[in-house]
Design a protein around this motif. Structure first.
Motif, PDB file in Angstrom:
ATOM      1  N   HIS A 354       0.807  -1.212   0.000  1.00  0.00           N
ATOM      2  CA  HIS A 354       0.000   0.000   0.000  1.00  0.00           C
ATOM      3  C   HIS A 354       0.850   1.276   0.000  1.00  0.00           C
ATOM      4  N   LEU A 355       2.125   1.136  -0.309  1.00  0.00           N
ATOM      5  CA  LEU A 355       2.984   2.318  -0.391  1.00  0.00           C
ATOM      6  C   LEU A 355       2.845   2.982  -1.754  1.00  0.00           C
ATOM      7  N   THR A 356       3.033   4.295  -1.772  1.00  0.00           N
ATOM      8  CA  THR A 356       3.013   5.050  -3.023  1.00  0.00           C
ATOM      9  C   THR A 356       4.416   5.580  -3.296  1.00  0.00           C
ATOM     10  N   TYR A 357       4.908   5.312  -4.484  1.00  0.00           N
ATOM     11  CA  TYR A 357       6.281   5.687  -4.839  1.00  0.00           C
ATOM     12  C   TYR A 357       6.287   6.892  -5.780  1.00  0.00           C
ATOM     13  N   HIS A 358       7.388   7.644  -5.692  1.00  0.00           N
ATOM     14  CA  HIS A 358       7.581   8.798  -6.571  1.00  0.00           C
ATOM     15  C   HIS A 358       9.028   8.776  -7.075  1.00  0.00           C
ATOM     16  N   PRO A 359       9.218   8.999  -8.372  1.00  0.00           N
ATOM     17  CA  PRO A 359      10.598   9.090  -8.861  1.00  0.00           C
ATOM     18  C   PRO A 359      11.276  10.334  -8.309  1.00  0.00           C
ATOM     19  N   LEU A 360      12.570  10.217  -8.067  1.00  0.00           N
ATOM     20  CA  LEU A 360      13.296  11.356  -7.511  1.00  0.00           C
ATOM     21  C   LEU A 360      13.191  12.587  -8.405  1.00  0.00           C
ATOM     22  N   ALA A 361      13.144  12.376  -9.704  1.00  0.00           N
ATOM     23  CA  ALA A 361      13.087  13.506 -10.640  1.00  0.00           C
ATOM     24  C   ALA A 361      11.839  14.353 -10.439  1.00  0.00           C
TER      25      ALA A 361
END
Length: 385
Positions: A354-361
């Motif tokens: 249930h985690l949401t990921y975001h690219p560093l960019a």
């Protein structure tokens, strides 16, 4: 083995850390301590030359390659020659002597050895400059005064006060570092942590108080890394790094979980307001956790210290992850978090599904260098405990 000498072996075998060996009454190698075997990198008796005369031990690669040629000649000239002449050497030892040794022994009359002999050798470790190791050789006699053997104890010439400093460290971590003498690729969880706004803090606090703060946080970080089976990397002022090898903790999940828990506990310690500062500032530790399936890891011994360093894209990416964290945040990469098994995730209070990921960019805190070098690395914030 002579039963009397066997009793000596039994006593020397109690505990650990003794780098020593025993000769029998004929000056033949009778026993080598486990610590010395590990030092020489030899486990079996055969390469050590058990049963061979001391004068011929230099022919065995385990001993020959461990010291410089100058050391071998010095040992023969200063230790063996004064109390063993050519006539005293058994035939096998005499025939095995290298030419330069045989010339030294020619025509030398033996004399009774003193009870204690001292000297030094220059130890050779592959890829590193030689360094001196001292030794003391003591005759062993029974109640009647009969010679039963000789004990040779090897040690570093360090003052007790310096040894005490070493003893303050974590022995298990030293063992893990010692195993990294040969750099190679290893599956590793990586942690970078940094004190936010350290420049402002250093200007706000008295110098002594700021130094004490950094020392306290560094001590806590090192203790946490040791507790979780990791290895401390480089300390750069107000920043810290650590590596938890999968092979040291039972697998990738435990390695990643260890790094996350170290970061959680460090930032909780910093935020606790119990560091005895003149005025408690708001301390925030920003951290990044990443996973490297093949991080090139090994010892770096520049001469004044022993440290472990790591090379690889994942190491640089972890540094970029940490640099994107702000406000005491802990960011962990998708590669790392998806390695957590259910028990480790539950222990950390996480549900990776249930985690949401975001690219560093896509992060506002990303620099141009981060976008260029690690922009596609996806991360998720880890809630505080």
């Amino acid at each position: 083995m002579d039963p009397r000498l066997a009793q000596v072996v039994e006593r020397l075998s109690v505990g650990s850390g003794r780098v020593c060996f025993l000769l029998d009454h004929e000056y033949r190698l009778a026993w080598v301590s486990p610590e010395l075997r590990g030092f020489l990198g030899v486990g079996d008796d055969a390469p050590l030359g058990i049963g061979r005369h001391i004068a011929a031990l230099g022919l065995e690669s385990a001993w020959r390659d461990a010291v410089t040629p100058e050391s071998r000649l010095r040992l023969a000239r200063e230790i063996v020659l004064p109390w063993l002449g050519t006539d005293e050497l058994p035939p096998d030892a005499r025939e095995a002597l290298p030419a330069e040794f045989a010339e030294l022994f020619a025509g030398v009359e033996p004399v009774a050895p003193p009870p204690v002999r001292t000297g030094s050798i220059d130890y050779v470790q592959p890829g590193l400059p030689p360094f001196p190791i001292d030794f003391v050789a003591a005759s062993l006699r029974d109640q009647t005064g009969e010679l039963i053997g000789t004990m040779v104890l090897m040690y570093l010439d360090l003052r007790p006060s310096l040894v005490a400093l070493l003893g303050r460290g974590d022995a298990a971590m030293y063992e893990r570092m010692a195993r990294l003498i040969h750099p190679e690729r290893r599956a590793t969880a990586i942690l970078f942590a940094d004190l936010q706004a350290s420049g402002e803090l250093s200007r706000t606090l008295p110098t002594a108080a700021y130094f004490g703060l950094i020392r306290e946080l560094t001590t806590s970080f090192d203790a946490l890394v040791a507790e979780h089976g990791g290895i401390v990397g480089k300390h750069a002022g107000d920043g810290w790094t650590a590596f938890v090898l999968a092979q040291d903790v039972g697998g990738p999940s435990a390695a990643v979980a260890g790094c996350i828990e170290i970061a959680q506990r460090l930032r909780a310690h910093a935020a606790a307001g119990s560091l005895n500062l003149p005025a408690e500032p708001v301390l925030q530790i920003n951290s990044g956790v990443h996973w490297g399936p093949g991080v090139y890891l090994g010892q770096l011994v520049p001469g004044g210290r022993l440290e472990v360093t790591a090379l690889g894209d994942e190491v640089n990416e972890c540094a970029r992850i940490q640099q994107c964290a702000r406000g005491g945040a802990l960011l962990a990469s998708k590669q790392a978090l998806e390695l957590l098994d259910s028990p480790d995730a539950q222990h950390l209070g996480l549900d990776p599904s249930h985690l949401t990921y975001h690219p560093l960019a896509a992060m506002d805190t990303a620099t141009e260098k981060t976008r260029r070098d690690a922009g596609t690395v996806a991360v998720a914030p880890i809630p505080r405990w």
